[in-house]
Design a protein around this motif. Structure first.
Motif, PDB file in Angstrom:
ATOM      1  N   ARG A  58       0.904  -1.296  -0.041  1.00 27.60           N
ATOM      2  CA  ARG A  58       0.144  -0.056   0.204  1.00 27.60           C
ATOM      3  C   ARG A  58       1.022   1.144  -0.097  1.00 27.60           C
ATOM      4  NH1 ARG A  58      -5.412  -0.214   1.305  1.00 27.60           N
ATOM      5  NH2 ARG A  58      -6.313  -2.267   1.835  1.00 27.60           N
ATOM      6  N   SER A  59       1.848   1.211   0.719  1.00 29.29           N
ATOM      7  CA  SER A  59       2.830   2.372   0.633  1.00 29.29           C
ATOM      8  C   SER A  59       3.797   2.256  -0.535  1.00 29.29           C
ATOM      9  CB  SER A  59       3.808   2.052   2.129  1.00 29.29           C
ATOM     10  OG  SER A  59       4.620   3.028   2.150  1.00 29.29           O
ATOM     11  N   ILE A  60       3.852   3.242  -1.012  1.00 32.11           N
ATOM     12  CA  ILE A  60       4.801   3.132  -2.501  1.00 32.11           C
ATOM     13  C   ILE A  60       6.218   3.420  -2.139  1.00 32.11           C
ATOM     14  CG2 ILE A  60       4.791   4.412  -4.619  1.00 32.11           C
ATOM     15  CD1 ILE A  60       1.981   5.049  -4.753  1.00 32.11           C
ATOM     16  N   PRO A  61       7.090   2.687  -2.685  1.00 34.61           N
ATOM     17  CA  PRO A  61       8.735   2.876  -2.380  1.00 34.61           C
ATOM     18  C   PRO A  61       8.979   4.176  -3.161  1.00 34.61           C
ATOM     19  CG  PRO A  61       8.306   0.477  -3.056  1.00 34.61           C
ATOM     20  CD  PRO A  61       6.860   1.244  -3.225  1.00 34.61           C
ATOM     21  N   SER A  62       9.729   5.061  -2.639  1.00 37.04           N
ATOM     22  CA  SER A  62      10.283   6.369  -3.138  1.00 37.04           C
ATOM     23  C   SER A  62      10.824   6.250  -4.462  1.00 37.04           C
ATOM     24  CB  SER A  62      11.023   7.099  -2.234  1.00 37.04           C
ATOM     25  OG  SER A  62      12.338   6.308  -1.999  1.00 37.04           O
TER      26      SER A  62
END
Length: 445
Positions: free
Chosen positions: A70-74
């Motif tokens: 859900r959290s997008i890698p930078s």
């Protein structure tokens, strides 16, 4: 068949000087795709190509779990931004219609094509884009799903029509609808919807597969008007690619063990299309627009998409049978201007060898590539808006080349299995689930 394939592999001339696409080439191809994609299925196909090429962590055909993080890698924020922009623009335009309830993501005469955008919309919702722009991605995806199930006509056994105006099945639809259903099912933990993705492919195969033509798929069936009994190459490639995407979605999901037989079927059905199609590959490494009709023109678009599915099937299903042919067609597609592409086919009735020589062309964006215009468009291609005619600028063709590049890259990184053999190495497809779990355990550990 074996004699034919062996002769074909030996006959593709070593005179072909192939080059891999450079980052500049890929950038130009991507720019032409962005410029040309203005129809529902083009938006969806562009989004899929961008995911596979630039954000494989969020692609269902890579070695990553589904659902994705859900959290997008930078490091891929920018790459996903293009996909989210597609989803954002579609939902903004949809909201202007003021229609409530079941509806497609974009108004279209096709009932199936708008669903191709559904994966991008679902992904936007999954990663919290609605909290940033205030759009209801979840509601839009649900309306698209309800539209397919409640509003679109179906056969008596449940095959969803590809058209709005009549009950009609198109091979194209396998790429548009089932991947959306599979992704929706996994992200919402709904195995019934996930199963429906498989069922739609099974039903479409039932109606479109032509056993009298070596299992090539017919293009359009069951309609009152506008049916097409021909074996359209792009339609066969669309179908194989849709199967691959659903296979990848299931295989990387928490439900892989519950869908073992379905995974086997999908892998076998994709391979079935490969066997049917590659028996018709031509001297220049391209398919005819209609695979078994030599009165039609050559088409690089279908050639690229089908080859991409061969690499993906090698990765997902451990089936390498057609890798040598995919490699040779890929090299033919990327051949340098002025080179000779020559395939000699050998079968029970030997066919004469033929050569095709390209004339040099001038250009600045894609210099020196035989199958690209100076501006960066793939050529020759079918007209995507009139499937019986040759075209010039094909947005879907651009997407197919990017999908081919991504598939080849991932296959090469995984060890390039099957490069030197036309024989089949296929332990049971279900073993792949264990391999994926092992990979995940290694990553997590």
């Amino acid at each position: 068949m074996l004699l034919f394939m062996t002769g074909l592999l030996l006959g593709l001339s070593s005179q072909v000087r192939a080059q891999n696409l450079t980052s500049a080439h890929i950038s130009t191809i991507s720019e032409r795709l962005a410029q040309g994609a203005v129809h529902s299925w083009e938006y969806g196909t562009r989004a899929e190509a961008l995911l596979e090429l630039n954000a494989p962590t969020y692609s269902v055909v890579s070695f990553n779990a589904v659902p994705p993080p859900r959290s997008i890698p930078s490091n891929i924020t920018s790459a996903l931004g293009e996909v989210f922009t597609i989803a954002h623009n579609i939902i903004v335009a949809r909201s202007l219609s003021n229609i409530i309830g079941p509806q497609p993501l974009i108004a279209d005469t096709s009932a199936g094509d708008p669903a191709s955008i559904g994966v991008a919309v679902l992904l936007a919702n999954w990663t919290g884009q609605g909290a940033l722009d205030g759009l209801d991605y979840a509601g839009a995806a649900r309306d698209q799903l309800d539209y397919l199930f409640q509003n679109v006509s179906k056969t008596s056994d449940g095959a969803i029509s590809h058209r709005v105006d009549q009950l009609q099945l198109w091979s194209d639809s396998v790429y548009m609808v089932p991947p959306f259903l599979a992704y929706y099912g996994v992200l919402t933990r709904n195995q019934t919807i996930l199963s429906e993705a498989y069922t739609q492919i099974r039903l479409y195969r039932k109606y479109l597969q032509d056993v009298t033509a070596g299992n090539l798929w017919k293009h359009i069936q069951l309609g009152q008007t506008g049916n097409d009994d021909g074996h359209w190459s792009t339609g066969n490639a669309w179908a194989a690619a849709g199967m691959i995407r659903v296979l990848g979605t299931i295989q990387r999901s928490p439900y892989a063990n519950s869908f073992k037989s379905q995974q086997n079927d999908l892998a076998n059905w994709a391979d079935e299309i490969h066997r049917a199609m590659y028996s018709h590959i031509n001297f220049n490494g391209l398919f005819y627009n209609y695979a078994d009709n030599d009165t039609t023109f050559f088409d690089a678009s279908s050639t690229a998409l089908l080859a991409s599915t061969v690499y993906r099937l090698s990765l997902l299903g451990n089936i390498h049978t057609h890798i040598p042919l995919a490699e040779r067609t890929r090299k033919a597609l990327l051949a340098s201007v002025g080179t000779i592409v020559s395939v000699t086919t050998s079968s029970t009735t030997p066919a004469p060898s033929t050569t095709s020589t390209a004339l040099p062309t001038m250009g600045t964006n894609m210099p020196g590539l035989l199958h690209f215009t100076p501006e960066g468009w793939l050529t020759p291609v079918v007209n995507p808006y009139s499937y019986g005619e040759q075209g010039s600028d094909s947005p879907e063709g651009q997407a197919f080349i990017l999908e081919l590049q991504a598939a080849w890259r991932d296959w090469a990184a995984d060890g390039a299995q099957g490069t030197n053999s036309a024989r089949e190495a296929r332990p049971h497809v279900l073993m792949i689930g264990a391999i994926v779990v092992l990979r995940l355990m290694i990553v997590i550990g």
